[in-house]
Design an enzyme around this catalytic site. Structure first.
Site, PDB file in Angstrom:
ATOM      1  N   PHE A 138       0.810  -1.230   0.000  1.00 41.65           N
ATOM      2  CA  PHE A 138       0.000   0.000   0.000  1.00 41.65           C
ATOM      3  C   PHE A 138       0.836   1.268   0.000  1.00 41.65           C
ATOM      4  CE2 PHE A 138       0.711  -0.437   4.618  1.00 41.65           C
ATOM      5  CZ  PHE A 138       0.977   0.882   4.963  1.00 41.65           C
TER       6      PHE A 138
ATOM      7  N   LYS B  50      -1.350  -6.706  -9.476  1.00 41.86           N
ATOM      8  CA  LYS B  50      -2.334  -6.840  -8.385  1.00 41.86           C
ATOM      9  C   LYS B  50      -1.901  -5.839  -7.306  1.00 41.86           C
ATOM     10  CE  LYS B  50      -3.247  -8.225  -4.737  1.00 41.86           C
ATOM     11  NZ  LYS B  50      -3.601  -7.254  -3.668  1.00 41.86           N
TER      12      LYS B  50
ATOM     13  N   GLU C  21      -5.069  -3.511  -2.031  1.00 42.88           N
ATOM     14  CA  GLU C  21      -6.504  -3.181  -1.987  1.00 42.88           C
ATOM     15  C   GLU C  21      -6.744  -1.902  -1.169  1.00 42.88           C
ATOM     16  OE1 GLU C  21      -4.811  -5.586  -0.686  1.00 42.88           O
ATOM     17  OE2 GLU C  21      -5.742  -6.556   1.047  1.00 42.88           O
TER      18      GLU C  21
ATOM     19  N   SER D   8       5.115  -7.245   3.187  1.00 40.15           N
ATOM     20  CA  SER D   8       5.683  -7.633   4.473  1.00 40.15           C
ATOM     21  C   SER D   8       6.428  -8.972   4.349  1.00 40.15           C
ATOM     22  CB  SER D   8       4.559  -7.750   5.503  1.00 40.15           C
ATOM     23  OG  SER D   8       3.607  -8.681   5.033  1.00 40.15           O
TER      24      SER D   8
ATOM     25  N   CYS E  44       9.768   1.582   3.382  1.00 33.05           N
ATOM     26  CA  CYS E  44      10.595   0.404   3.635  1.00 33.05           C
ATOM     27  C   CYS E  44      12.041   0.806   3.886  1.00 33.05           C
ATOM     28  CB  CYS E  44      10.527  -0.558   2.456  1.00 33.05           C
ATOM     29  SG  CYS E  44      11.008   0.253   0.944  1.00 33.05           S
TER      30      CYS E  44
ATOM     31  N   GLU F   5       8.768  -5.238  12.848  1.00 29.86           N
ATOM     32  CA  GLU F   5       8.595  -4.017  12.052  1.00 29.86           C
ATOM     33  C   GLU F   5       7.304  -3.337  12.504  1.00 29.86           C
ATOM     34  OE1 GLU F   5       7.571  -4.563   7.888  1.00 29.86           O
ATOM     35  OE2 GLU F   5       8.618  -2.730   7.370  1.00 29.86           O
TER      36      GLU F   5
HETATM   37  P1  NAD Z   1       1.307  -6.852   2.834  1.00 29.80           P
HETATM   38  O1  NAD Z   1       2.332  -7.913   2.876  1.00 29.80           O
HETATM   39  O2  NAD Z   1       0.201  -6.881   3.819  1.00 29.80           O
HETATM   40  O3  NAD Z   1       0.587  -6.804   1.398  1.00 29.80           O
HETATM   41  C1  NAD Z   1       1.344  -6.673   0.219  1.00 29.80           C
HETATM   42  C2  NAD Z   1       0.533  -7.216  -0.954  1.00 29.80           C
HETATM   43  O4  NAD Z   1       0.335  -8.611  -0.765  1.00 29.80           O
HETATM   44  C3  NAD Z   1      -0.850  -6.606  -1.108  1.00 29.80           C
HETATM   45  O5  NAD Z   1      -1.134  -6.456  -2.479  1.00 29.80           O
HETATM   46  C4  NAD Z   1      -1.771  -7.656  -0.483  1.00 29.80           C
HETATM   47  O6  NAD Z   1      -3.066  -7.653  -1.012  1.00 29.80           O
HETATM   48  C5  NAD Z   1      -1.054  -8.936  -0.825  1.00 29.80           C
HETATM   49  N1  NAD Z   1      -1.258 -10.037   0.144  1.00 29.80           N
HETATM   50  C6  NAD Z   1      -1.614  -9.945   1.437  1.00 29.80           C
HETATM   51  N2  NAD Z   1      -1.631 -11.173   1.997  1.00 29.80           N
HETATM   52  C7  NAD Z   1      -1.287 -12.055   1.030  1.00 29.80           C
HETATM   53  C8  NAD Z   1      -1.120 -13.465   0.972  1.00 29.80           C
HETATM   54  N3  NAD Z   1      -1.307 -14.220   2.062  1.00 29.80           N
HETATM   55  N4  NAD Z   1      -0.728 -14.038  -0.202  1.00 29.80           N
HETATM   56  C9  NAD Z   1      -0.505 -13.278  -1.294  1.00 29.80           C
HETATM   57  N5  NAD Z   1      -0.645 -11.928  -1.292  1.00 29.80           N
HETATM   58  C10 NAD Z   1      -1.029 -11.323  -0.153  1.00 29.80           C
HETATM   59  O7  NAD Z   1       2.103  -5.446   2.906  1.00 29.80           O
HETATM   60  P2  NAD Z   1       1.514  -3.992   3.054  1.00 29.80           P
HETATM   61  O8  NAD Z   1       0.973  -3.823   4.422  1.00 29.80           O
HETATM   62  O9  NAD Z   1       0.636  -3.663   1.908  1.00 29.80           O
HETATM   63  O10 NAD Z   1       2.844  -3.125   2.879  1.00 29.80           O
HETATM   64  C11 NAD Z   1       3.724  -2.826   3.924  1.00 29.80           C
HETATM   65  C12 NAD Z   1       4.884  -3.782   3.940  1.00 29.80           C
HETATM   66  O11 NAD Z   1       5.595  -3.727   2.694  1.00 29.80           O
HETATM   67  C13 NAD Z   1       5.928  -3.444   4.993  1.00 29.80           C
HETATM   68  O12 NAD Z   1       6.349  -4.624   5.595  1.00 29.80           O
HETATM   69  C14 NAD Z   1       7.053  -2.801   4.211  1.00 29.80           C
HETATM   70  O13 NAD Z   1       8.331  -2.892   4.817  1.00 29.80           O
HETATM   71  C15 NAD Z   1       6.998  -3.601   2.960  1.00 29.80           C
HETATM   72  N6  NAD Z   1       7.656  -2.920   1.856  1.00 29.80           N
HETATM   73  C16 NAD Z   1       8.853  -3.406   1.456  1.00 29.80           C
HETATM   74  C17 NAD Z   1       9.539  -2.782   0.444  1.00 29.80           C
HETATM   75  C18 NAD Z   1      10.874  -3.291  -0.013  1.00 29.80           C
HETATM   76  O14 NAD Z   1      11.405  -2.756  -0.973  1.00 29.80           O
HETATM   77  N7  NAD Z   1      11.446  -4.289   0.624  1.00 29.80           N
HETATM   78  C19 NAD Z   1       8.990  -1.659  -0.184  1.00 29.80           C
HETATM   79  C20 NAD Z   1       7.747  -1.200   0.267  1.00 29.80           C
HETATM   80  C21 NAD Z   1       7.088  -1.843   1.289  1.00 29.80           C
END
Ligand code: NAD
Length: 486
Positions: free
Chosen positions: A153, A177, A180, A230, A285, A386
């Site tokens: 997000f 994708k 949401e 994450s 991140c 985190e």
């Molecule tokens: P999230 O892991 O909750 O969701 C990320 C994506 O995965 C979304 O599109 C979500 O719909 C989808 N998703 C959720 N559960 C899933 C599952 N079980 N199987 C498949 N897809 C699934 O992350 P978030 O809350 O949207 O974003 C924040 C996180 O992203 C933080 O941990 C942050 O550190 C990380 N992040 C990392 C980087 C990087 O470069 N390493 C960059 C930006 C954000």
């Protein structure tokens, strides 16, 4: 209302047409807590239709000259540039971050587009004549087919632009994708790509949550998956995708440490840490989540750091001068407040507590101001996990070696920063630190787009980082042809 957030809601885009849906969810403005739109989640028929559309578009796109693909991207770049204010405001409305931050992230996404415009050069292979009598050998890079991107997000335009421009420049077709929670920017980008002349089916947008993501990751006709989110989900996606025989790169969470030496320039260090820890409400991140002070640096740093953090303007991202915007979702808001309570109950010393700022006093919006803990230990939840919010943990050690060891022992290894005026300390840090993107005297050491972006340890699953040269390696398969013509 922004024209890209229609009252009827945001829907999937399959070969330029709306997809069907099984359920809807609300799109919330984090500055008010109010619904500003609705999102239709794709049903499984739409997931299949998107994979079919991308499969159908693949042969023609693969056989389009790389220079022509690059020209489409040039046009796309111009269109994003021309529409960036509207796109930034859309991001602010769904994510909460200041418009100026949203503009900065769009710029970083455009740098990837500029890199991908080098497709003819990036896709060149090698050639060796006369490896035996009459025999020559050449290597080439070939596209994979249908690739999927699943994005978080916090960067609704930039992270999709880490992925699809490089993937399609290499001749693949793509299904995005998006999160949401912040879905609209993806449709905006897809519409601009269509306006740039890219044929239908080359980029498709499929909306939804984990079920939709899982259906894409395990779909038999998907060849590769890029994920950012994450760490727990990154691991799950990596395992599900690779065991289904796909190429997967999965970037996870972060807990970036900043090490402050006694010889650091304290004024600029304070300003960098305030930016790194609290701008964008810590939802980056590459945010600084932990400060490790070495020796006397602690007493030199902390008064100015506390004072600077207390003075930061907590406000809606649309307000001029906003430094700490709301966090994006109620879920995230509650999780951050719970983490702060756990820090208190585990015995960390709360030295700045702006968790209840004026901006949120009317009970609307998800505002949390800067919070700083001292005396944090490695067993505490606020250190191990985190938080992804404006909460900074401060720890003290005696030497730079101790600080590097501490940083290296954390499960996550995205970035780390050293503040010093000593080249010798900087060299030691560069040699010994175990993270993907270290920095010296900078708040947020995000590499430019012609380098790749990715961490180490639990911050990445898979060998190749996002965009840059790793992106080209990820989205192409190498082939070596040996031929004889007599
Ligand atoms: P999230 O892991 O909750 O969701 C990320 C994506 O995965 C979304 O599109 C979500 O719909 C989808 N998703 C959720 N559960 C899933 C599952 N079980 N199987 C498949 N897809 C699934 O992350 P978030 O809350 O949207 O974003 C924040 C996180 O992203 C933080 O941990 C942050 O550190 C990380 N992040 C990392 C980087 C990087 O470069 N390493 C960059 C930006 C954000």
């Amino acid at each position: 209302m922004n024209k890209h957030l229609p009252a009827s809601g945001v829907t999937s885009l399959v070969a330029g047409k709306q997809g069907t849906s099984s359920q809807t969810s609300s799109i919330i403005d984090p500055a008010s807590g109010l619904e500003v739109g609705s999102l239709s989640h794709a049903d499984l028929a739409t997931v299949d239709a998107a994979v079919q559309a991308a499969s159908d578009a693949f042969p023609r796109w693969r056989d389009t000259a790389p220079a022509q693909r690059a020209r489409y991207l040039m046009k796309f770049r111009e269109l994003v540039e021309a529409n960036k204010q509207e796109l930034a405001e859309l991001i602010t409305r769904e994510h909460g971050k200041p418009v100026v931050d949203a503009l900065g992230s769009i710029q970083r996404g455009l740098e990837v587009v500029e890199f991908a415009m080098g497709a003819p050069q990036l896709l060149k292979g090698e050639n060796s004549d006369h490896v035996a009598t009459g025999v020559s050998t050449r290597s080439s890079r070939r596209p994979l087919g249908v690739c999927v991107g699943i994005t978080p997000f916090n960067y609704p335009a930039m992270i999709p632009m880490w992925m699809f421009p490089v993937a399609i420049a290499c001749g693949n077709t793509f299904i995005l994708k998006p999160s949401e929670k912040t879905p609209s920017a993806a449709n905006f980008l897809a519409e601009l790509l269509t306006k740039a002349g890219v044929p239908d089916g080359v980029l498709n947008v499929v909306h939804g949550g984990r079920e939709v993501a899982h259906a894409l990751v395990t779909h038999p006709d998907v060849k590769a998956v890029s994920f950012v989110g994450s760490s727990a989900v990154a691991r799950a996606v990596y395992e599900a995708g690779t065991s289904a025989g796909k190429r997967v790169q999965a970037l996870g969470g972060a807990k970036n440490h900043a090490i402050v030496m006694p010889d650091a320039d304290i004024r600029s260090t304070v300003s960098a840490i305030l930016n790194g820890a609290f701008n964008s409400a810590g939802q980056r991140c590459m945010a600084i989540a932990v400060v490790i002070t070495v020796g006397e640096a602690h007493d030199m740093l902390m008064p100015a750091l506390r004072e600077g953090a207390a003075a930061m303007k907590v406000a809606p991202g649309a307000d001029a001068g906003c430094e700490v915007p709301p966090v994006t979702t109620r879920e995230q808001f509650e999780k951050i407040l719970a983490a702060i309570s756990s820090g208190e109950s585990e015995g960390a010393k709360l030295v700045l507590d702006c968790r209840d700022p004026d901006a949120g006093k009317d009970g609307k919006g998800y505002f949390i101001g800067p919070v700083i803990f001292e005396g944090v230990t490695t067993e505490m939840r606020i250190y191990r996990e985190e938080i992804f919010g404006p909460v900074l943990a401060v720890m003290q050690v005696e030497t730079l070696e101790d600080a590097i060891r501490l940083s290296n022992s954390h499960d996550l290894g995205n970035g780390a920063v050293l503040f010093t005026s000593s080249g010798k300390s900087a060299q030691l840090f560069e040699r010994e630190i175990l993270c993907g993107m270290p920095g010296v005297n900078v708040p947020v050491p995000s590499p430019v787009a012609y380098y790749s972006f990715g961490g180490n340890r639990g911050s990445i699953f898979g060998d190749l980082a996002a965009n840059g040269p790793d992106g080209v390696n990820f989205y192409t398969r190498r082939q070596v042809l040996t031929s004889r013509w007599s």
